[in-house]
Design an enzyme around this catalytic site. Structure first.
Site, PDB file in Angstrom:
ATOM      1  N   ASP A  19      39.247  -1.084 -26.902  1.00 53.88           N
ATOM      2  CA  ASP A  19      37.822  -1.242 -27.195  1.00 53.88           C
ATOM      3  C   ASP A  19      37.476  -1.333 -28.680  1.00 53.88           C
ATOM      4  O   ASP A  19      36.369  -1.768 -29.016  1.00 53.88           O
ATOM      5  CB  ASP A  19      37.034  -0.074 -26.588  1.00 53.88           C
ATOM      6  CG  ASP A  19      37.147  -0.017 -25.079  1.00 53.88           C
ATOM      7  OD1 ASP A  19      37.485  -1.050 -24.471  1.00 53.88           O
ATOM      8  OD2 ASP A  19      36.904   1.057 -24.506  1.00 53.88           O
TER       9      ASP A  19
ATOM     10  N   SER B 260      34.401  -3.493 -19.219  1.00 51.24           N
ATOM     11  CA  SER B 260      33.761  -2.192 -19.053  1.00 51.24           C
ATOM     12  C   SER B 260      32.409  -2.088 -19.744  1.00 51.24           C
ATOM     13  O   SER B 260      31.752  -1.052 -19.639  1.00 51.24           O
ATOM     14  CB  SER B 260      34.681  -1.083 -19.584  1.00 51.24           C
ATOM     15  OG  SER B 260      34.943  -1.270 -20.963  1.00 51.24           O
TER      16      SER B 260
ATOM     17  N   GLU C 157      16.606  34.765 -39.104  1.00 50.56           N
ATOM     18  CA  GLU C 157      15.732  35.909 -39.350  1.00 50.56           C
ATOM     19  C   GLU C 157      15.056  35.798 -40.712  1.00 50.56           C
ATOM     20  O   GLU C 157      13.869  36.119 -40.859  1.00 50.56           O
ATOM     21  CB  GLU C 157      16.524  37.227 -39.318  1.00 50.56           C
ATOM     22  CG  GLU C 157      17.352  37.438 -38.064  1.00 50.56           C
ATOM     23  CD  GLU C 157      18.783  36.991 -38.243  1.00 50.56           C
ATOM     24  OE1 GLU C 157      19.679  37.807 -37.968  1.00 50.56           O
ATOM     25  OE2 GLU C 157      19.003  35.829 -38.644  1.00 50.56           O
TER      26      GLU C 157
ATOM     27  N   HIS D   6      19.663  32.401 -42.877  1.00 49.68           N
ATOM     28  CA  HIS D   6      19.774  32.649 -41.448  1.00 49.68           C
ATOM     29  C   HIS D   6      18.383  32.646 -40.815  1.00 49.68           C
ATOM     30  O   HIS D   6      17.366  32.737 -41.510  1.00 49.68           O
ATOM     31  CB  HIS D   6      20.478  33.980 -41.187  1.00 49.68           C
ATOM     32  CG  HIS D   6      21.942  33.948 -41.487  1.00 49.68           C
ATOM     33  ND1 HIS D   6      22.790  34.996 -41.212  1.00 49.68           N
ATOM     34  CD2 HIS D   6      22.725  32.969 -42.038  1.00 49.68           C
ATOM     35  CE1 HIS D   6      24.018  34.679 -41.573  1.00 49.68           C
ATOM     36  NE2 HIS D   6      24.006  33.461 -42.086  1.00 49.68           N
TER      37      HIS D   6
ATOM     38  N   ALA E 121      32.096   8.138 -17.829  1.00 51.29           N
ATOM     39  CA  ALA E 121      31.089   7.179 -17.373  1.00 51.29           C
ATOM     40  C   ALA E 121      31.740   6.325 -16.299  1.00 51.29           C
ATOM     41  O   ALA E 121      32.733   5.636 -16.569  1.00 51.29           O
ATOM     42  CB  ALA E 121      30.594   6.316 -18.531  1.00 51.29           C
TER      43      ALA E 121
ATOM     44  N   TRP F  55      28.603  -3.350 -19.931  1.00 50.71           N
ATOM     45  CA  TRP F  55      28.427  -1.912 -19.871  1.00 50.71           C
ATOM     46  C   TRP F  55      28.266  -1.506 -18.426  1.00 50.71           C
ATOM     47  O   TRP F  55      27.536  -2.162 -17.687  1.00 50.71           O
ATOM     48  CB  TRP F  55      27.198  -1.479 -20.677  1.00 50.71           C
ATOM     49  CG  TRP F  55      27.347  -1.744 -22.127  1.00 50.71           C
ATOM     50  CD1 TRP F  55      26.808  -2.762 -22.828  1.00 50.71           C
ATOM     51  CD2 TRP F  55      28.069  -0.954 -23.086  1.00 50.71           C
ATOM     52  NE1 TRP F  55      27.143  -2.696 -24.153  1.00 50.71           N
ATOM     53  CE2 TRP F  55      27.939  -1.571 -24.341  1.00 50.71           C
ATOM     54  CE3 TRP F  55      28.850   0.194 -23.005  1.00 50.71           C
ATOM     55  CZ2 TRP F  55      28.537  -1.065 -25.492  1.00 50.71           C
ATOM     56  CZ3 TRP F  55      29.430   0.695 -24.141  1.00 50.71           C
ATOM     57  CH2 TRP F  55      29.267   0.069 -25.368  1.00 50.71           C
TER      58      TRP F  55
ATOM     59  N   SER G 109      45.055  14.165 -18.436  1.00 50.02           N
ATOM     60  CA  SER G 109      45.916  15.165 -19.065  1.00 50.02           C
ATOM     61  C   SER G 109      45.133  16.434 -19.380  1.00 50.02           C
ATOM     62  O   SER G 109      45.623  17.553 -19.173  1.00 50.02           O
ATOM     63  CB  SER G 109      46.515  14.580 -20.351  1.00 50.02           C
ATOM     64  OG  SER G 109      47.304  15.535 -21.017  1.00 50.02           O
TER      65      SER G 109
ATOM     66  N   LEU H 178      32.546   4.975 -32.699  1.00 48.63           N
ATOM     67  CA  LEU H 178      32.329   6.402 -32.391  1.00 48.63           C
ATOM     68  C   LEU H 178      31.385   7.082 -33.370  1.00 48.63           C
ATOM     69  O   LEU H 178      31.555   8.254 -33.703  1.00 48.63           O
ATOM     70  CB  LEU H 178      33.668   7.153 -32.362  1.00 48.63           C
ATOM     71  CG  LEU H 178      34.687   6.700 -31.315  1.00 48.63           C
ATOM     72  CD1 LEU H 178      35.948   7.550 -31.420  1.00 48.63           C
ATOM     73  CD2 LEU H 178      34.112   6.778 -29.908  1.00 48.63           C
TER      74      LEU H 178
ATOM     75  N   ARG I  86      24.346   6.213 -33.999  1.00 47.41           N
ATOM     76  CA  ARG I  86      23.589   5.107 -34.586  1.00 47.41           C
ATOM     77  C   ARG I  86      22.140   5.029 -34.119  1.00 47.41           C
ATOM     78  O   ARG I  86      21.250   4.767 -34.912  1.00 47.41           O
ATOM     79  CB  ARG I  86      24.283   3.777 -34.242  1.00 47.41           C
ATOM     80  CG  ARG I  86      25.694   3.679 -34.776  1.00 47.41           C
ATOM     81  CD  ARG I  86      26.357   2.374 -34.390  1.00 47.41           C
ATOM     82  NE  ARG I  86      26.569   2.227 -32.951  1.00 47.41           N
ATOM     83  CZ  ARG I  86      27.598   2.733 -32.297  1.00 47.41           C
ATOM     84  NH1 ARG I  86      28.517   3.446 -32.945  1.00 47.41           N
ATOM     85  NH2 ARG I  86      27.737   2.547 -30.998  1.00 47.41           N
TER      86      ARG I  86
END
Length: 372
Positions: free
Chosen positions: A200, A168, A52, A50, A154, A170, A302, A204, A207
């Protein structure tokens, strides 16, 4: 003394952010003589010392009679590591300054009391607001047993995420895309909807910036995810979960499982979607403290309609995609009046390359009115 305490606690909070200790909280610590820093440390990863202890080991004998600053109350129980209070007392620390008390209801507290009873001077609540913010995702995870959820959008200036042809890549600039990679690295999981996978075929992963790739989560109530997509094909390299409902195909689940995908079944909503609260609970069971949702529009809508995002990150590009740009960033009915609209509390605005970037904690006025 108050100015010195605030300055050194700010330093402890700053270095705490360098750690990646999930499912433990981020914690930083400083050993000081007056305003002179002798040693400092942070909790690097779960199972390691930890904060400390790191600072005390670096200080060695010089810690005796000095002040220890720590962002979170030192633990007084045996977990993956020994109690930090024992080490603090053994080092001969004279004074301990704490940012915030430990909110964990699952372990015995008493760190402050134990130090005080041993004759150590203790101050609690220095930069408490900042210290609480540092561990906010972990606090929700440990007290509510739900993963903390951040939503990223975005968009163009007119709120679109694609052109009328569906293109899309970019909309936002390279600096914004790099910042998104950093956001991913700071979360345990990254979430998207099945429509984004189909449109797409993303990876994910992290990199272009330092950091680990998070667990990848796909919301897919009917198990439509193609077995040939990049997420499924790389599931043995980067952990990948698909969240679905009880009605989804067992055969599709078996095919995904054989490729290394973890299929999680949750209750379905009246609309046939995966119940988000159940999803966040299932992810928390798997020690996912924080989740970054990257859309798309239907999933974002949602989530906002249900009041689930704890914080929001929006990148706004200085381009106009027109009224036939498709779709809007958030697909939902929306509030009846502006006063009921979910919003960022105390928004942080900055330039990110050529884009505007706004982020912060979400508040839901309608929910507050209903509760009140």
């Amino acid at each position: 003394m108050a100015d010195i305490d605030a300055k050194l606690m700010a330093r402890a909070i700053q270095i705490a952010r360098d750690g990646d200790p999930s499912p433990n909280p981020r914690v930083g610590s400083v050993v000081a003589d007056g305003e002179t820093i002798i040693a400092e440390g942070f909790h690097q990863s779960a199972g390691m010392d930890h904060a400390e202890i790191v600072a005390l080991k670096e200080a060695g004998a010089a810690a005796r009679g000095k002040t220890l600053y720590v962002t979170l109350e030192p633990c007084n129980h045996l977990g993956r590591t020994p109690p930090c209070v024992d080490e603090i007392l053994g080092a001969g620390i004279a004074r301990v300054v704490i940012g915030v008390k430990d909110p964990n209801p699952h372990v015995p507290g008493g760190g402050v009391e134990r130090l005080t009873s041993a004759g150590v001077e203790v101050s609690v609540g220095v930069l408490e607001k900042e210290a609480k913010a540092l561990i906010e995702p972990w606090t929700k995870y440990i007290t509510e047993e739900l993963s903390y959820l951040a939503l990223k959008l975005a968009v163009s200036l007119d709120g679109r995420i694609a052109t009328r042809t569906g293109a899309s890549k970019w909309i936002t600039c390279s600096e914004s895309r790099a910042r998104v990679q950093t956001l991913r690295a700071h979360h345990d999981a990254v979430m998207i909807g099945i429509n984004t996978v189909i449109a797409d075929d993303p990876r994910l992963t992290v990199r272009d910036v330092p950091g680990r790739s998070p667990v990848r989560v796909v919301m897919d109530s009917k198990l439509r995810i193609p077995t040939g997509c990049q997420l499924v094909q790389t599931a043995r390299e980067t952990p990948t979960c698909v969240v679905t409902t009880a009605e989804a195909s067992r055969g599709a689940e078996e095919a995904l499982t054989e490729l290394g995908v973890n299929v999680i079944r949750v209750a379905g909503t009246a609309e046939g979607r995966c119940d988000m609260r159940a999803t966040l609970r299932e992810l928390a069971v798997r020690e996912v403290v924080s989740v970054l949702c990257e859309g798309g529009a239907e999933l974002a809508g949602s989530l906002l309609a249900g009041g689930y995002p704890d914080e929001l990150h929006v990148f706004v590009a200085p381009v106009l995609l027109g009224p036939r740009g498709r779709p809007g960033a958030v697909d939902w009915a929306g509030p009846e009046s502006p006063s009921d609209a979910p919003r960022i509390e105390s928004p942080r605005w900055e330039l990110c390359g050529s884009d505007a970037y706004v982020s912060g904690r979400m508040v839901y006025p309608k929910r507050t009115k209903t509760v009140g």
